[in-house]
Design a protein around this motif. Structure first.
Motif, PDB file in Angstrom:
ATOM      1  N   ARG A   1       0.843  -1.200   0.000  1.00  0.00           N
ATOM      2  CA  ARG A   1       0.000   0.000   0.000  1.00  0.00           C
ATOM      3  C   ARG A   1       0.879   1.250   0.000  1.00  0.00           C
ATOM      4  O   ARG A   1       0.561   2.240  -0.690  1.00  0.00           O
ATOM      5  CB  ARG A   1      -0.925  -0.013   1.213  1.00  0.00           C
ATOM      6  N   ALA A   2       1.981   1.216   0.726  1.00  0.00           N
ATOM      7  CA  ALA A   2       2.908   2.343   0.710  1.00  0.00           C
ATOM      8  C   ALA A   2       3.408   2.602  -0.697  1.00  0.00           C
ATOM      9  O   ALA A   2       3.528   3.760  -1.124  1.00  0.00           O
ATOM     10  CB  ALA A   2       4.083   2.073   1.655  1.00  0.00           C
ATOM     11  N   GLY A   3       3.685   1.528  -1.446  1.00  0.00           N
ATOM     12  CA  GLY A   3       4.134   1.688  -2.821  1.00  0.00           C
ATOM     13  C   GLY A   3       3.098   2.379  -3.688  1.00  0.00           C
ATOM     14  O   GLY A   3       3.430   3.232  -4.517  1.00  0.00           O
ATOM     15  N   GLU A   4       1.833   2.036  -3.494  1.00  0.00           N
ATOM     16  CA  GLU A   4       0.776   2.702  -4.256  1.00  0.00           C
ATOM     17  C   GLU A   4       0.749   4.197  -3.958  1.00  0.00           C
ATOM     18  O   GLU A   4       0.615   5.037  -4.872  1.00  0.00           O
ATOM     19  CB  GLU A   4      -0.578   2.081  -3.910  1.00  0.00           C
ATOM     20  N   LEU A   5       0.883   4.545  -2.691  1.00  0.00           N
ATOM     21  CA  LEU A   5       0.839   5.955  -2.301  1.00  0.00           C
ATOM     22  C   LEU A   5       2.078   6.704  -2.807  1.00  0.00           C
ATOM     23  O   LEU A   5       1.985   7.861  -3.250  1.00  0.00           O
ATOM     24  CB  LEU A   5       0.729   6.072  -0.780  1.00  0.00           C
ATOM     25  N   MET A   6       3.227   6.052  -2.756  1.00  0.00           N
ATOM     26  CA  MET A   6       4.446   6.670  -3.277  1.00  0.00           C
ATOM     27  C   MET A   6       4.327   6.931  -4.778  1.00  0.00           C
ATOM     28  O   MET A   6       4.689   8.002  -5.272  1.00  0.00           O
ATOM     29  CB  MET A   6       5.651   5.776  -2.976  1.00  0.00           C
TER      30      MET A   6
END
Length: 336
Positions: free
Chosen positions: A159-164
């Motif tokens: 999920r962090a990757g999506e936000l990044m």
């Protein structure tokens, strides 16, 4: 004009199949992988051996977390498209080795984003996971649903990757497409996945561990369907959404998210029965309680994918598992 693509995790399960498909389609493919020992590196090397020797394929052994090596990579050949599949995988392993997930899935992804920014890459597609839906109990999982409650560190890093990626799409105009994969299986698969380890244990006469006493469902998605979904999305470069509403799947930035799943959840007990039929051997089962980080069910809503590329995965489980079992017997010899 020939199209050049960078595939990260090219020695991995999905990366290998994707590289083989794009090479067949006439792409120039550069692949990177760190060939780590999360599972048998020999399987990764054997996948690579199927690609090496193709005149349009080049491989470099690089760790995503190595900032200097990643900067050097992006300072070289220009990539028209980057397909980022490399990651530290596995929900359960994230309880044992959390730092490796941040190193690869967060820091490593930052290096990908920075490289795409430096090169002004035309389209970045990146692997996310159905795990991001976490504690969401509404089925099927839709890209329009909020995903704010991950139940494993692996899911949190995805999920962090999506936000990044969204932030880089917003700040620098990099077109980004996130791909939420659902329980991918098939030939040349990952030994840490249940279908693979179950096959090995059943053939060896060992008990298979079945969690939550079998009361689980998974949206098993055959590898060829995953590859078809990715390749169809490559030319679907996202743009800013006019009159954008507050929708998690799209943005005022050039950013989009897609589920790629078979949209047919299968009970774990039915899956085991199908695998037994393909192997022509019964399983001995050890019934166990639910494990931390797991979810009871996954089920993909792929209506957005169908609308975007006129495709939805549809390989029946029996057909896909038979393909896997046939490959397994060929690869490992006279497995009985």
């Amino acid at each position: 004009m020939e199209t050049r693509v960078l595939i990260t995790g090219v020695a991995g399960f999905i990366g290998f199949h994707l590289a083989r498909r794009l090479l067949a389609d006439g792409w120039i493919v550069q692949g990177i992988d760190n060939l780590n020992d999360y599972y048998d590196p020999n399987l990764k090397k054997d996948r690579l051996a199927q690609l090496e020797g193709h005149p349009a394929f080049q491989f470099k052994k690089i760790d995503l977390a190595d900032r200097s090596a990643m900067e050097t990579l992006f300072a070289g050949s220009h990539f028209d498209v980057v397909i980022h599949l490399a990651a530290q995988a596995g929900v359960r392993y994230s309880l044992q080795a959390p730092h490796s997930y941040v190193d690869s899935n967060v820091t490593g992804f930052l290096h990908i984003l920075e490289g795409c920014r430096a090169q002004k890459v035309g389209h970045l597609l990146f692997a996310s996971s159905s795990s991001v839906y976490g504690a969401n109990s509404q089925l099927p999982y839709s890209v329009h649903d909020p995903v704010d409650h991950p139940v494993s560190l692996y899911a949190a890093t995805k999920r962090a990757g999506e936000l990044m990626a969204h932030s880089y799409a917003h700040l620098y105009g990099i077109p980004c497409t996130g791909l939420r994969f659902f329980t991918v299986y098939g030939p040349w698969g990952r030994p840490d996945m249940a279908y693979f380890s179950f096959t090995r244990k059943i053939l060896a006469g060992e008990k298979i561990p079945v969690f939550n006493h079998g009361k689980m469902q998974r949206d098993f998605t055959y590898i060829d369907d995953i590859i078809e979904g990715i390749t169809r999305l490559v030319p679907k470069i996202p743009g800013p959404q006019a009159n954008w509403p507050a929708d998690p799947a799209s943005s005022a930035a050039p950013f989009q998210i897609h589920n790629i799943g078979n949209h047919t959840p299968v009970a774990l007990t039915d899956f085991i029965q199908t695998l037994e039929e393909c192997l022509d051997k019964k399983a001995e089962i050890e019934w166990l309680p639910m494990q931390d980080g797991d979810v009871v069910a996954t089920y993909a809503d792929v209506s957005a994918l169908q609308e975007a590329v006129a495709f939805a995965p549809d390989t029946p489980l029996r057909a896909g598992l038979q393909q896997f079992v046939d490959w397994y017997r060929r690869y490992y010899g006279n497995a009985q």
